[in-house]
Motif scaffolding. Structure first.
Motif, PDB file in Angstrom:
ATOM      1  N   GLN A  86      35.605  28.858 -11.677  1.00  0.00           N
ATOM      2  CA  GLN A  86      34.491  28.096 -11.083  1.00  0.00           C
ATOM      3  C   GLN A  86      35.078  27.423  -9.692  1.00  0.00           C
ATOM      4  N   ILE A  87      35.944  28.039  -9.245  1.00  0.00           N
ATOM      5  CA  ILE A  87      36.367  27.689  -7.756  1.00  0.00           C
ATOM      6  C   ILE A  87      35.125  27.168  -6.840  1.00  0.00           C
ATOM      7  N   ASP A  88      34.012  28.052  -6.860  1.00  0.00           N
ATOM      8  CA  ASP A  88      33.109  27.992  -5.831  1.00  0.00           C
ATOM      9  C   ASP A  88      32.351  26.716  -6.258  1.00  0.00           C
ATOM     10  N   GLU A  89      32.086  26.320  -7.490  1.00  0.00           N
ATOM     11  CA  GLU A  89      31.384  25.077  -7.914  1.00  0.00           C
ATOM     12  C   GLU A  89      32.149  23.711  -7.543  1.00  0.00           C
ATOM     13  N   HIS A  90      33.622  23.770  -7.472  1.00  0.00           N
ATOM     14  CA  HIS A  90      34.192  22.920  -7.232  1.00  0.00           C
ATOM     15  C   HIS A  90      34.893  22.692  -5.923  1.00  0.00           C
ATOM     16  N   GLU A 103      33.549  22.179  -2.756  1.00  0.00           N
ATOM     17  CA  GLU A 103      33.079  21.206  -1.983  1.00  0.00           C
ATOM     18  C   GLU A 103      33.526  19.662  -2.342  1.00  0.00           C
ATOM     19  N   PHE A 104      33.987  19.642  -3.490  1.00  0.00           N
ATOM     20  CA  PHE A 104      34.362  18.257  -4.015  1.00  0.00           C
ATOM     21  C   PHE A 104      35.960  18.020  -3.812  1.00  0.00           C
ATOM     22  N   GLY A 105      36.506  19.209  -3.557  1.00  0.00           N
ATOM     23  CA  GLY A 105      38.157  19.157  -3.141  1.00  0.00           C
ATOM     24  C   GLY A 105      38.956  18.748  -4.761  1.00  0.00           C
ATOM     25  N   GLY A 106      38.258  19.398  -5.550  1.00  0.00           N
ATOM     26  CA  GLY A 106      38.881  19.004  -7.028  1.00  0.00           C
ATOM     27  C   GLY A 106      37.973  19.581  -8.212  1.00  0.00           C
ATOM     28  N   VAL A 107      38.320  19.562  -9.325  1.00  0.00           N
ATOM     29  CA  VAL A 107      37.418  19.807 -10.391  1.00  0.00           C
ATOM     30  C   VAL A 107      36.542  18.488 -10.823  1.00  0.00           C
ATOM     31  N   VAL A 108      35.222  18.842 -10.982  1.00  0.00           N
ATOM     32  CA  VAL A 108      34.408  17.706 -11.385  1.00  0.00           C
ATOM     33  C   VAL A 108      34.253  17.936 -13.041  1.00  0.00           C
ATOM     34  N   PRO A 109      34.667  17.387 -13.786  1.00  0.00           N
ATOM     35  CA  PRO A 109      34.290  17.408 -15.486  1.00  0.00           C
ATOM     36  C   PRO A 109      33.049  17.791 -15.793  1.00  0.00           C
ATOM     37  N   GLU A 110      32.082  17.042 -15.339  1.00  0.00           N
ATOM     38  CA  GLU A 110      30.628  17.287 -15.618  1.00  0.00           C
ATOM     39  C   GLU A 110      30.031  18.692 -15.492  1.00  0.00           C
TER      40      GLU A 110
END
Length: 368
Positions: free
Chosen positions: A46-50, A52-59
């Motif tokens: 899921q690298i592409d999904e996260h 832009e946030f600079g880290g993993v977003v749990p939701e």
């Protein structure tokens, strides 16, 4: 809990594994213990999904698991050439991890097990890492484990399936977390670890002298928050930093981490010899940070200098994957007892609490 079905006495078992503890959606089919064969190992990052946030977003991670897990399972089964009659059990990560993602994977495993009439095994994600060396190298118990990942950095004595003794841990940041924070501090993209390693390959590790925390103290505990702070102090003195300075800072940071791990590994091997005289010591490194080439090299040298064996799984099995979960499921099936449909996922699950779990403490009687 109850004893496993009669299939568990067979030479080989075939288990579907599911892993969704963080930002990889994964499914795999593994056959063993005699065959030790990975029939499929499908992973969707899921690298592409996260990024832009600079880290993993749990939701976001949990939603992504929901959207793709069914397809990943189907792909793993298809690649393995298996249908449900070929599967003896379904194993899934039941923790620790981001609880939303863990719930998605484990509830999916429950549904599959119930619909297909298969045994359910809830696997501790860390136990998956701990037992991978037995899949790849047919390693005997006991052995030492250095578990290094985004959320965990610890030395463990692995005495058997479900029997772990923690010998030392980080008192603050895990190593993977420290790599990610260092990358963010230096303006490098997410995920930080691989980018720090890439920049370090171009840098001069001797330009900056960073601390090796806790090495003046006995024991196996580690600390990485102060190392990260020292790097930030150096970077701020030189702002704005150019690319070569970033590379040099990355190299110095990576070398400091490698030095700490190498020194603590030698101490851990000494402790192993004290506790298990007459047994040739082996140190296993597992977890995402084990994919770092320089850290592997430093640990290999440390083991050689200590006269010990060194085992590191292939790179593809260091980061989160479902093959390790399926293999841990096979190990659990052989050890027994197994889990029932009342088992609940958990966000925190210390690996050294596993011995109670395998002996049946705290879990309810089950259907095999």
């Amino acid at each position: 809990m109850t004893s496993v079905n009669s299939n568990s006495n067979a030479t080989n078992l075939t288990v579907l594994g599911i892993e969704t503890s963080c930002d990889e959606t994964a499914a795999a089919v593994v056959r063993g213990p005699a065959a030790r064969e990975i029939l499929s190992n499908t992973i969707r990052s899921q690298i592409d999904e996260h990024t832009e946030f600079g880290g993993v977003v749990p939701e976001i991670a949990a939603r992504a698991h929901i959207e793709i897990l069914d397809r990943i399972v189907a792909e793993a089964m298809r690649e393995a050439g298996c249908d449900w009659d070929d599967i003896d059990a379904v194993a899934a990560t039941a923790g620790p991890g981001l609880i939303g993602g863990v719930i998605v994977g484990f509830m999916t495993a429950k549904a599959i097990a119930m619909a297909a009439g298969k045994t359910l095994i809830g696997v501790n994600h860390l136990e998956g890492h701990a037992l991978t060396a037995r899949l790849t190298d047919d390693l005997d118990f006991p052995f030492l484990l250095l578990l290094v990942s985004g959320g965990h950095s610890q030395f463990l004595l692995v005495r058997g399936v479900g029997d772990y003794v923690r010998l030392g841990t980080t008192i603050d940041d895990a190593i993977g977390e420290a790599f990610d924070k260092t990358a963010k501090l230096l303006g490098l993209p997410y995920p930080g670890g691989p980018h720090v390693e890439k920049m370090a390959a171009r840098g001069d590790a001797g330009r900056f002298r960073l601390p090796r925390p806790l090495l003046d103290r006995p024991g196996l505990d580690m600390s990485f928050a102060g190392l990260k702070t020292a790097l930030r102090t150096q970077a701020k003195k030189l702002e704005p930093v150019d690319d070569q300075t970033v590379a040099d800072l990355c190299a110095a940071f990576q070398q400091a981490v490698a030095d700490v791990l190498a020194a603590r590994t030698k101490s851990a091997l000494d402790l192993f010899r004290t506790r298990h005289p007459g047994i040739a010591p082996v140190i296993v490194v597992a977890g995402g940070v084990a994919a770092n080439h320089e850290i592997r090299k430093a640990l290999t040298v440390a083991a050689e200098e200590a006269g010990a064996g060194f085992v590191a799984p292939p790179m593809r099995l260091c980061t989160d994957n479902a093959a390790m979960i399926a293999w841990a499921g096979i190990e659990r099936l052989r050890a027994g007892p197994v889990d029932d449909m009342d088992l609940s996922p958990r966000p925190r699950w210390p690996l050294d609490s596993e011995r109670a779990g395998i002996l049946g403490a705290g879990k309810k009687g089950a259907k095999a």
